[in-house]
Design an enzyme around this catalytic site. Structure first.
Site, PDB file in Angstrom:
ATOM      1  N   ASP A 264       1.772  -3.205  -0.963  1.00  0.00           N
ATOM      2  CA  ASP A 264       3.239  -3.294  -0.907  1.00  0.00           C
ATOM      3  C   ASP A 264       3.765  -4.355   0.058  1.00  0.00           C
ATOM      4  O   ASP A 264       4.938  -4.301   0.465  1.00  0.00           O
ATOM      5  CB  ASP A 264       3.834  -1.922  -0.586  1.00  0.00           C
ATOM      6  CG  ASP A 264       3.943  -1.058  -1.833  1.00  0.00           C
ATOM      7  OD1 ASP A 264       4.073  -1.627  -2.933  1.00  0.00           O
ATOM      8  OD2 ASP A 264       3.898   0.173  -1.714  1.00  0.00           O
TER       9      ASP A 264
ATOM     10  N   ASP B 110       4.171   0.870  -9.324  1.00  0.00           N
ATOM     11  CA  ASP B 110       5.056   0.363  -8.269  1.00  0.00           C
ATOM     12  C   ASP B 110       4.754  -1.094  -7.922  1.00  0.00           C
ATOM     13  O   ASP B 110       5.620  -1.849  -7.502  1.00  0.00           O
ATOM     14  CB  ASP B 110       4.911   1.175  -6.974  1.00  0.00           C
ATOM     15  CG  ASP B 110       4.603   2.642  -7.165  1.00  0.00           C
ATOM     16  OD1 ASP B 110       4.072   3.009  -8.223  1.00  0.00           O
ATOM     17  OD2 ASP B 110       4.873   3.431  -6.247  1.00  0.00           O
TER      18      ASP B 110
HETATM   19  N1  GLY Z   1       6.084   3.055  -3.901  1.00  0.00           N
HETATM   20  C1  GLY Z   1       6.083   4.428  -3.599  1.00  0.00           C
HETATM   21  C2  GLY Z   1       7.231   5.171  -4.154  1.00  0.00           C
HETATM   22  O1  GLY Z   1       7.946   4.718  -5.001  1.00  0.00           O
HETATM   23  O2  GLY Z   1       7.435   6.278  -3.702  1.00  0.00           O
END
Ligand code: GLY
Length: 377
Positions: free
Chosen positions: A99, A156
């Protein structure tokens, strides 16, 4: 594009949000507001925030958006302060994960694009290089978290693709966008189901790329439909289309959007999972704000006869989001009723800073901002 009536409503909504953020910003400053999934605590000053956590750049991202809107140096100062603090995550390094796109697009890329700060450019290129290093060449996917199986990729991560595209353009080097394209193709071909719903997690054979399993993620069960995962797919694929130009990515964003829209109940937030038992009822406002961003970009990308489908749905979500905002002047919280995960009972129906960020981003898009933190044309 977008009726005058809808733009006028969004402008009023943005004024309400700006008024609230002018109260919240001096109180919060250069910190990392977050909720805590184990305790259910909203921690607006980020006293217990994890500097390597994926949500750290949403507050500085909001500060940059408010700086664009108002020109007020206070917001810039807080955004810059957060970005400097984020260097600690580079120093620790082992806490860093896929991320980095969220973390350094909304902080360093934003700073560099707005101010030309060379240190921000270096930070963002460093983050992109770390993300590229997570790519599995035989499996053709970007590996998700370090605490999970090395075989996992997650939906994600589509939101991290724009950082790779930015790095390629910035360095005039195709390696990053090649990784972005290969990962996005893998996700398009393996995560998106025939009905337009998406898996949260897919497990691959890291030597062959064969799809092995679809473990449960933050939704109800394997095969269910975690609404924020659908939202990441909608916004992630339209961003991939805008950055890479492959028409199939826009078609994929539209397909998932049609599924999402079909699952909305008029006047209500999206359910946390569209394919879960009728009781208990859990909502997720963050899925609404992320999807609103995606729908606005789809509406801008399709022809004039298609655009109203996405405009209508985006406005439907924005109206419900408005009803879920906390405009009280003595409470340091904006968007209520975001939820972490189906099986995290303490993370339900509370503020989650990413919900706030994407709400503000959606309103700024309708205000005329070009989405420059993640769209690199
Ligand atoms: N990327 C983690 C979530 O959306 O909770």
């Amino acid at each position: 594009m977008f009726s005058n009536e809808n733009k006028a409503y969004a402008a009023d909504f943005l004024d309400r949000v700006e008024k609230k953020l002018k109260i919240m910003a001096p109180e919060i400053g250069a910190n990392f507001p977050t909720s805590h999934v184990m305790t259910g605590e909203w921690d607006p000053h980020g006293k217990k925030a994890n500097i390597s956590g994926w949500t750290t750049a949403f507050w500085p991202g909001m500060m940059w958006l408010m700086y664009i809107k108002t020109g007020d140096e206070m917001f810039k100062k807080f955004a810059e302060g957060c970005e400097e603090k984020l260097d600690e995550a580079f120093d620790i390094f082992t806490g860093i994960h896929h991320d980095v796109g969220f973390m350094w697009s909304l902080s360093a890329v934003a700073d560099y694009k707005l101010t030309g700060n060379e240190k921000s450019r270096a930070r963002a290129l460093h983050a992109a290089t770390i993300l590229a290093g997570r790519f599995n060449h035989k499996g053709k996917y970007i590996r998700a978290w370090d605490h999970s199986s090395l075989r996992w990729a997650i939906i994600d991560c589509m939101m991290n693709i724009p950082l790779l595209c930015w790095a390629s353009k910035e360095m005039d080097d195709p390696r990053f966008i090649q990784i972005a394209t290969t990962h996005a193709d893998t996700v398009m071909n393996n995560f998106v189901r025939a009905d337009g719903s998406v898996n949260h997690i897919v497990e691959f054979d890291p030597e062959t790329g064969e799809m092995l399993a679809t473990p449960r993620g933050q939704g109800y069960a394997p095969g269910s439909s975690w609404s924020r995962g659908q939202a990441w797919a909608i916004y992630g694929f339209v961003l991939a289309y805008l950055n890479i130009g492959k028409k199939e990515y826009l078609d994929t964003a539209k397909k998932v959007a049609h599924y999402f829209i079909a699952n909305l109940e008029p006047g209500k937030l999206p359910l946390l999972d569209f394919r879960a038992p009728a009781e208990p009822v859990f909502y997720d406002s963050s899925a609404a704000s992320i999807t609103a961003c995606g729908l606005i970009e789809i509406a801008k990308a399709v022809g004039e006869y298609e655009a109203p489908i996405y405009e209508r749905a985006a406005m439907q979500l924005l109206h419900v989001l408005d009803e879920n905002c906390n405009y009280k002047e003595d409470e340091l919280r904006l968007l209520e009723n975001a939820s972490s995960a189906y099986h995290s009972p303490n993370g339900m129906h509370m503020p989650w800073i990413f919900g706030d960020y994407y709400l503000l981003e959606a309103l700024m898009k309708l205000h005329g901002d070009d989405g420059r933190f993640t769209i690199h044309q």
